[in-house]
Design an enzyme around this catalytic site. Structure first.
Site, PDB file in Angstrom:
ATOM      1  N   ALA A  10      67.407  51.628  11.379  1.00  0.00           N
ATOM      2  CA  ALA A  10      67.906  50.730  12.430  1.00  0.00           C
ATOM      3  C   ALA A  10      68.868  51.412  13.385  1.00  0.00           C
ATOM      4  O   ALA A  10      69.178  50.885  14.443  1.00  0.00           O
ATOM      5  CB  ALA A  10      68.589  49.519  11.791  1.00  0.00           C
ATOM      6  N   ARG A  15      72.819  60.463  19.030  1.00  0.00           N
ATOM      7  CA  ARG A  15      72.866  61.905  19.285  1.00  0.00           C
ATOM      8  C   ARG A  15      71.537  62.468  19.783  1.00  0.00           C
ATOM      9  O   ARG A  15      71.470  63.588  20.256  1.00  0.00           O
ATOM     10  CB  ARG A  15      73.324  62.636  18.002  1.00  0.00           C
ATOM     11  CG  ARG A  15      74.788  62.400  17.676  1.00  0.00           C
ATOM     12  CD  ARG A  15      75.126  62.756  16.222  1.00  0.00           C
ATOM     13  NE  ARG A  15      74.833  61.665  15.294  1.00  0.00           N
ATOM     14  CZ  ARG A  15      75.049  61.723  13.985  1.00  0.00           C
ATOM     15  NH1 ARG A  15      75.537  62.827  13.449  1.00  0.00           N
ATOM     16  NH2 ARG A  15      74.765  60.692  13.205  1.00  0.00           N
ATOM     17  N   ASN A 378      19.604  75.812  31.254  1.00  0.00           N
ATOM     18  CA  ASN A 378      20.560  76.591  32.039  1.00  0.00           C
ATOM     19  C   ASN A 378      21.157  75.719  33.132  1.00  0.00           C
ATOM     20  O   ASN A 378      20.431  75.179  33.965  1.00  0.00           O
ATOM     21  CB  ASN A 378      19.859  77.795  32.659  1.00  0.00           C
ATOM     22  CG  ASN A 378      20.876  78.755  33.240  1.00  0.00           C
ATOM     23  OD1 ASN A 378      21.479  79.551  32.527  1.00  0.00           O
ATOM     24  ND2 ASN A 378      21.109  78.633  34.538  1.00  0.00           N
ATOM     25  N   ASN A 387      28.327  60.851  37.621  1.00  0.00           N
ATOM     26  CA  ASN A 387      28.100  59.826  36.598  1.00  0.00           C
ATOM     27  C   ASN A 387      28.697  58.487  36.975  1.00  0.00           C
ATOM     28  O   ASN A 387      28.396  57.480  36.365  1.00  0.00           O
ATOM     29  CB  ASN A 387      28.664  60.292  35.253  1.00  0.00           C
ATOM     30  CG  ASN A 387      30.140  60.602  35.335  1.00  0.00           C
ATOM     31  OD1 ASN A 387      30.637  61.043  36.374  1.00  0.00           O
ATOM     32  ND2 ASN A 387      30.845  60.370  34.255  1.00  0.00           N
ATOM     33  N   TYR A 388      29.535  58.457  38.001  1.00  0.00           N
ATOM     34  CA  TYR A 388      30.303  57.255  38.282  1.00  0.00           C
ATOM     35  C   TYR A 388      29.983  56.777  39.685  1.00  0.00           C
ATOM     36  O   TYR A 388      30.163  57.504  40.668  1.00  0.00           O
ATOM     37  CB  TYR A 388      31.795  57.592  38.157  1.00  0.00           C
ATOM     38  CG  TYR A 388      32.718  56.416  38.231  1.00  0.00           C
ATOM     39  CD1 TYR A 388      32.493  55.266  37.480  1.00  0.00           C
ATOM     40  CD2 TYR A 388      33.839  56.449  39.062  1.00  0.00           C
ATOM     41  CE1 TYR A 388      33.355  54.190  37.548  1.00  0.00           C
ATOM     42  CE2 TYR A 388      34.713  55.378  39.125  1.00  0.00           C
ATOM     43  CZ  TYR A 388      34.470  54.244  38.369  1.00  0.00           C
ATOM     44  OH  TYR A 388      35.330  53.179  38.441  1.00  0.00           O
ATOM     45  N   SER A 406      22.229  76.419  41.066  1.00  0.00           N
ATOM     46  CA  SER A 406      23.650  76.305  41.396  1.00  0.00           C
ATOM     47  C   SER A 406      23.905  75.228  42.439  1.00  0.00           C
ATOM     48  O   SER A 406      23.062  74.942  43.285  1.00  0.00           O
ATOM     49  CB  SER A 406      24.158  77.635  41.949  1.00  0.00           C
ATOM     50  OG  SER A 406      24.015  78.616  40.971  1.00  0.00           O
TER      51      SER A 406
HETATM   52  C1  UD1 Z   1      74.381  59.515   6.408  1.00  0.00           C
HETATM   53  C2  UD1 Z   1      75.382  59.400   5.259  1.00  0.00           C
HETATM   54  C3  UD1 Z   1      75.884  60.778   4.893  1.00  0.00           C
HETATM   55  C4  UD1 Z   1      74.716  61.693   4.551  1.00  0.00           C
HETATM   56  C5  UD1 Z   1      73.692  61.693   5.683  1.00  0.00           C
HETATM   57  C6  UD1 Z   1      72.449  62.432   5.241  1.00  0.00           C
HETATM   58  C7  UD1 Z   1      76.478  57.239   5.595  1.00  0.00           C
HETATM   59  C8  UD1 Z   1      77.698  56.541   6.072  1.00  0.00           C
HETATM   60  N1  UD1 Z   1      76.486  58.572   5.676  1.00  0.00           N
HETATM   61  O1  UD1 Z   1      75.111  60.018   7.530  1.00  0.00           O
HETATM   62  O2  UD1 Z   1      76.761  60.694   3.778  1.00  0.00           O
HETATM   63  O3  UD1 Z   1      75.180  63.004   4.324  1.00  0.00           O
HETATM   64  O4  UD1 Z   1      73.304  60.367   6.028  1.00  0.00           O
HETATM   65  O5  UD1 Z   1      71.507  62.554   6.273  1.00  0.00           O
HETATM   66  O6  UD1 Z   1      75.566  56.600   5.119  1.00  0.00           O
HETATM   67  N2  UD1 Z   1      71.100  53.252   9.829  1.00  0.00           N
HETATM   68  C9  UD1 Z   1      70.791  51.898   9.871  1.00  0.00           C
HETATM   69  N3  UD1 Z   1      71.751  51.013  10.232  1.00  0.00           N
HETATM   70  C10 UD1 Z   1      73.016  51.391  10.556  1.00  0.00           C
HETATM   71  C11 UD1 Z   1      73.331  52.759  10.501  1.00  0.00           C
HETATM   72  C12 UD1 Z   1      72.351  53.673  10.128  1.00  0.00           C
HETATM   73  O7  UD1 Z   1      69.652  51.517   9.597  1.00  0.00           O
HETATM   74  O8  UD1 Z   1      73.821  50.504  10.869  1.00  0.00           O
HETATM   75  C13 UD1 Z   1      70.061  54.203   9.433  1.00  0.00           C
HETATM   76  C14 UD1 Z   1      69.780  55.227  10.505  1.00  0.00           C
HETATM   77  O9  UD1 Z   1      68.738  54.776  11.374  1.00  0.00           O
HETATM   78  C15 UD1 Z   1      69.347  56.442   9.703  1.00  0.00           C
HETATM   79  C16 UD1 Z   1      70.108  56.281   8.389  1.00  0.00           C
HETATM   80  O10 UD1 Z   1      70.514  54.929   8.321  1.00  0.00           O
HETATM   81  O11 UD1 Z   1      67.960  56.431   9.442  1.00  0.00           O
HETATM   82  C17 UD1 Z   1      71.333  57.189   8.302  1.00  0.00           C
HETATM   83  O12 UD1 Z   1      72.224  56.843   9.373  1.00  0.00           O
HETATM   84  P1  UD1 Z   1      72.944  57.959  10.247  1.00  0.00           P
HETATM   85  O13 UD1 Z   1      73.771  57.291  11.271  1.00  0.00           O
HETATM   86  O14 UD1 Z   1      71.975  58.980  10.680  1.00  0.00           O
HETATM   87  O15 UD1 Z   1      73.927  58.544   9.136  1.00  0.00           O
HETATM   88  P2  UD1 Z   1      74.535  60.000   9.046  1.00  0.00           P
HETATM   89  O16 UD1 Z   1      75.711  60.087   9.950  1.00  0.00           O
HETATM   90  O17 UD1 Z   1      73.483  61.015   9.196  1.00  0.00           O
HETATM   91 CA    CA Z   2      71.353  60.973   9.756  1.00  0.00          CA
END
Ligand code: UD1
Ligand code: CA
Length: 463
Positions: A10, A15, A378, A387-388, A406
């Site tokens: 979600a 980044r 050939n 074709n169109y 040709s």
């Molecule tokens: C998270 C972990 C971290 C770990 C790292 C590994 C937490 C707080 N930290 O950090 O310890 O080392 O993953 O990759 O969990 N997501 C949601 N809803 C939210 C927030 C995130 O569904 O509200 C999902 C993101 O889409 C993603 C996953 O959770 O698929 C991880 O979230 P992300 O924000 O990437 O966490 P990291 O900072 O990478």
């Molecule tokens: Ca992550």
């Protein structure tokens, strides 16, 4: 004991700086989330729930082909613990083990998931965390141990100087006992640098209660690489590509420059085929034995037979090329183009929904669309199947042994009979009977002295 899978997907993926959901970005031709779903399926889960939020519709439509997925929407996104809480209603009546995966960690191996679940069961843990020891832990949550035991996980942004030195990291992949899980997650607070509900805080909560928390450490940390930025996306893609090219080379394929060769995971290549630098083999492409694929060639979802030569800079999508054929340079085969054995497609030739029969040749500059071309035909330079007609696409049939001179236009629907000849520069609107010669260009006129007369009249005009 039943296993349930929850995949967190979600997050905004801030980044990535993308208009697309992060988990739909591709590694080796496949969206990140599909890599995760493929791995998840190997634990034969009773249910699979995907937590979506940011751009939910884009995700549900991208995953429409998957059966048995439950989507829950997390809105707003307040952190990974909050994300897991949104699945409480869906999983309320379930028992057993919950395997929690991250949609942005695509390289996880089925064997690791297997190990995670086994360890979790044999130790009767409340939670088991997959960890890795890495050279550069920046950005990851760190595993803080007391003695041998995991004590808690601290996020990069909350870590003290000493904690930042820890090289054991949290993968974001866990197994949890469902019993009591949601009550425990509910007690997580958002008192941290990001004001988010951190799921890793569950470790400290369980440990303080005296519950068992275990870890499983992967030996190859590449497996649990998370993707948060495009730089990480490229780094992970590189790992997958290197694995694929290494596999192919081990199986007898020559890859002259693995660094510039792009082969998707599902592609197969036969022994003694040579891939020259800068080739791209994508999707469900298969390539036979003893072929040479020259630089700058891109092949997508196509089947190439044995001993085929594909010269530089061809684009081949959804096409079939049979044994001993030769393609290119600069040819374009698309939409069910079907080049039969020993046929030859030369430079600047485009084939669409066209069969080019065995031993037939279209050596230069031609457009062959919606055509069925027999054997030993050939096709001269500059031939175009018209074709169109502006409304419908019409068929051209060219029977065995025909010769198209040709610069001819074949206005479909039209048939050139077996062994017939079409004179150069013809515009063919009517069928040509077998064995006939068709000519449509008018008789040539020569105007003697025309050039000199034109020049002198031009000089008069100027003067
Ligand atoms: C998270 C972990 C971290 C770990 C790292 C590994 C937490 C707080 N930290 O950090 O310890 O080392 O993953 O990759 O969990 N997501 C949601 N809803 C939210 C927030 C995130 O569904 O509200 C999902 C993101 O889409 C993603 C996953 O959770 O698929 C991880 O979230 P992300 O924000 O990437 O966490 P990291 O900072 O990478
Ligand atoms: Ca992550």
């Amino acid at each position: 004991m039943h296993t349930h899978v929850v995949i967190l997907a979600a997050g905004k993926g801030t980044r990535m700086k993308s208009a697309e959901p992060k988990v739909l970005h591709r590694v080796a031709g496949q969206p990140l989330i599909e890599h995760v779903l493929t791995c998840a399926a190997t634990v034969r889960p009773r249910t699979t729930t995907v937590v979506i939020g940011h751009q939910a519709e884009a995700l549900t439509s991208a995953l429409a082909g998957y059966e048995g997925l439950t989507f829950v929407v997390q809105e707003p996104q307040l952190g990974t613990a909050h994300a897991l809480m949104t699945t409480e209603r869906t999983l309320a009546k379930q028992t057993g083990t919950l395997v929690l995966l991250s949609g942005d960690v695509p390289l996880l191996k089925p064997e690791t998931l297997q190990r995670l679940v086994e360890r979790h069961h044999t130790t009767r843990a409340a939670a088991t965390v997959v960890t890795a020891i890495v050279d550069d832990p920046r950005g990851y949550g760190r595993i803080v141990r007391s003695g041998q035991q995991i004590a808690r996980i601290v996020e990069q942004k909350d870590a003290s100087q000493a904690e930042q030195e820890i090289r054991e990291i949290n993968s974001g992949i866990y197994a949890f006992a469902l019993e009591g899980l949601f009550d425990a997650v509910r007690s997580i607070a958002a008192e941290n640098a990001q004001n988010e509900y951190y799921l890793p805080d569950l470790v400290a909560i369980y440990r303080e209660r005296g519950a068992i928390v275990e870890t499983v450490t992967v030996s190859n940390p590449d497996e649990i690489r998370g993707i948060n930025s495009r730089i990480e996306l490229a780094a992970v893609s590189r790992i997958v590509r290197d694995q694929k090219t290494a596999e192919l080379m081990a199986s007898g394929v020559t890859i002259e420059d693995p660094a510039t060769t792009y082969v998707d995971t599902a592609v197969t290549v036969g022994t003694d085929t040579v891939l020259r630098p800068g080739t791209s083999l994508e999707g469900h492409t298969t390539i036979g034995r003893g072929c040479v694929v020259h630089s700058g060639v891109r092949i997508v979802d196509s089947r190439i037979g044995d001993r085929v030569t594909i010269l530089n800079h061809c684009v081949i999508t959804h096409a079939t090329v049979a044994d001993d054929a030769s393609i290119g340079p600069f040819a374009h085969l698309r939409n069910d183009a079907d080049v039969r054995a020993k046929a030859k497609v030369g430079n600047f030739v485009e084939l669409k929904k066209t069969v080019l029969g065995a031993g037939s040749k279209a050596n230069h500059l031609a457009y062959l669309g919606d055509a069925t071309i027999g054997e030993q035909v050939n096709i001269g330079a500059g031939t175009i199947t018209c074709n169109y007609d502006g409304v419908t696409k019409n068929q051209t049939v060219i029977e065995d042994g025909a010769f198209v001179g040709s610069d001819s236009q074949l206005i479909a629907p039209v048939t050139i009979g077996k062994g017939a000849y079409v004179g150069s520069g013809s515009t063919i609107r009517d069928d040509v009977p077998p064995g006939a010669l068709a000519v449509s260009a008018g008789k040539q006129r020569n105007l003697d002295g025309w050039v000199a007369r034109k020049k002198s009249s031009g000089q008069k005009a100027k003067g």
